[in-house]
Design a protein around this motif. Structure first.
Motif, short mmCIF file in Angstrom:
data_model
loop_
_atom_site.label_atom_id
_atom_site.label_comp_id
_atom_site.label_asym_id
_atom_site.label_seq_id
_atom_site.Cartn_x
_atom_site.Cartn_y
_atom_site.Cartn_z
N LYS A 121 0.82 -1.21 0.00
CA LYS A 121 0.00 0.00 0.00
C LYS A 121 0.86 1.26 0.00
O LYS A 121 0.58 2.21 -0.72
CB LYS A 121 -0.95 0.01 1.20
CG LYS A 121 -2.11 -0.94 1.06
CD LYS A 121 -3.06 -0.80 2.24
CE LYS A 121 -4.31 -1.62 2.02
NZ LYS A 121 -5.33 -1.34 3.04
N VAL A 122 1.90 1.27 0.81
CA VAL A 122 2.78 2.45 0.89
C VAL A 122 3.48 2.67 -0.45
O VAL A 122 3.61 3.81 -0.92
CB VAL A 122 3.80 2.31 2.03
CG1 VAL A 122 4.85 3.41 1.97
CG2 VAL A 122 3.09 2.34 3.39
N LYS A 123 3.89 1.60 -1.10
CA LYS A 123 4.61 1.71 -2.38
C LYS A 123 3.74 2.24 -3.52
O LYS A 123 4.26 2.69 -4.52
CB LYS A 123 5.22 0.37 -2.78
CG LYS A 123 6.47 0.04 -2.00
CD LYS A 123 7.08 -1.26 -2.50
CE LYS A 123 8.38 -1.56 -1.78
NZ LYS A 123 8.97 -2.81 -2.25
N THR A 124 2.41 2.19 -3.36
CA THR A 124 1.55 2.75 -4.41
C THR A 124 1.74 4.25 -4.51
O THR A 124 1.51 4.83 -5.56
CB THR A 124 0.05 2.48 -4.15
OG1 THR A 124 -0.37 3.20 -3.00
CG2 THR A 124 -0.25 1.00 -4.04
N GLY A 125 2.13 4.87 -3.39
CA GLY A 125 2.28 6.32 -3.38
C GLY A 125 0.97 7.06 -3.15
O GLY A 125 0.95 8.27 -3.02
N SER A 126 -0.13 6.34 -3.09
CA SER A 126 -1.44 6.95 -2.88
C SER A 126 -1.56 7.41 -1.43
O SER A 126 -1.38 6.62 -0.50
CB SER A 126 -2.55 5.94 -3.18
OG SER A 126 -3.77 6.36 -2.61
N LEU A 127 -1.87 8.68 -1.24
CA LEU A 127 -1.98 9.21 0.11
C LEU A 127 -3.12 8.54 0.89
O LEU A 127 -2.99 8.32 2.09
CB LEU A 127 -2.17 10.73 0.07
CG LEU A 127 -1.77 11.47 1.34
CD1 LEU A 127 -0.32 11.22 1.72
CD2 LEU A 127 -2.02 12.94 1.21
#
Length: 185
Positions: A121-127
């Motif tokens: 989830k963090v690697k998606t870059g989506s806040l």
């Protein structure tokens, strides 16, 4: 896959063709001085655009200085993934609303399984994805003492959110951090 090599104190990052994450695609070019988000690195500022020969072909790269640690990252200008603009100020309330909503089931699976899921989830870059991970960890912290790895991920997610919202809204980092903390005390 990502190729990373050290070249004159700049982290050189190239991405092979693959499935591009639509949340990372940028439909516009960025300008010098723009703040952007590099998934996996956080918020950075475009310092310059350099050209390098790669496989006999000249390519242009954004040189981005990561705000949190000063590291410099090179991202191809024509990359379909890898950079996004800061969250629009109109979307910031949505992040706080997600964080405020504590009526969610906390994942109580093993840390290894949660860590894999959270890292993706963090690697998606989506806040919003990062805020979801932060919310899960803050709720878990209310029920048990977090492990070192959990605390480290909580701190990383909070830092990513605080830096981006602070720059996007013009609010001091301390104020953004306090607003998040006040939701979980």
């Amino acid at each position: 896959p990502v190729i990373i090599s050290q070249q004159r104190d700049i982290l050189f990052v190239l991405r092979y063709k693959g499935i591009a994450n639509s949340s990372l695609r940028s439909s516009h070019m960025f300008n010098l001085g723009d703040h952007v988000v590099c998934p996996g690195h956080g918020v950075g500022q475009i310092c310059s655009v350099d050209s390098k020969e790669l496989n006999g072909e000249m390519k242009s790269f954004y040189i981005i200085k990561v705000v949190s640690n000063g590291m410099k990252v090179m991202i191809p200008v024509d990359s379909k993934e890898g950079l996004r603009a800061l969250i629009p100020s109109t979307d910031i309330n949505g992040v706080f609303e997600l964080l405020k909503d504590q009526n969610v089931k906390v994942d109580m699976s093993t840390w290894n399984r949660r860590h894999r899921e959270y890292t993706l989830k963090v690697k998606t870059g989506s806040l919003l994805e990062i805020a979801d991970v932060l919310r899960q960890l803050l709720l878990l912290k209310m029920t048990k003492k977090l492990s070192f790895g959990e605390r480290k991920m909580l701190d990383q997610c909070k830092e990513l959110i605080v830096k981006e919202i602070s720059l996007a809204s013009g609010t001091a980092e301390g104020d953004v951090s306090e607003k998040i903390d006040s939701m979980y005390t």
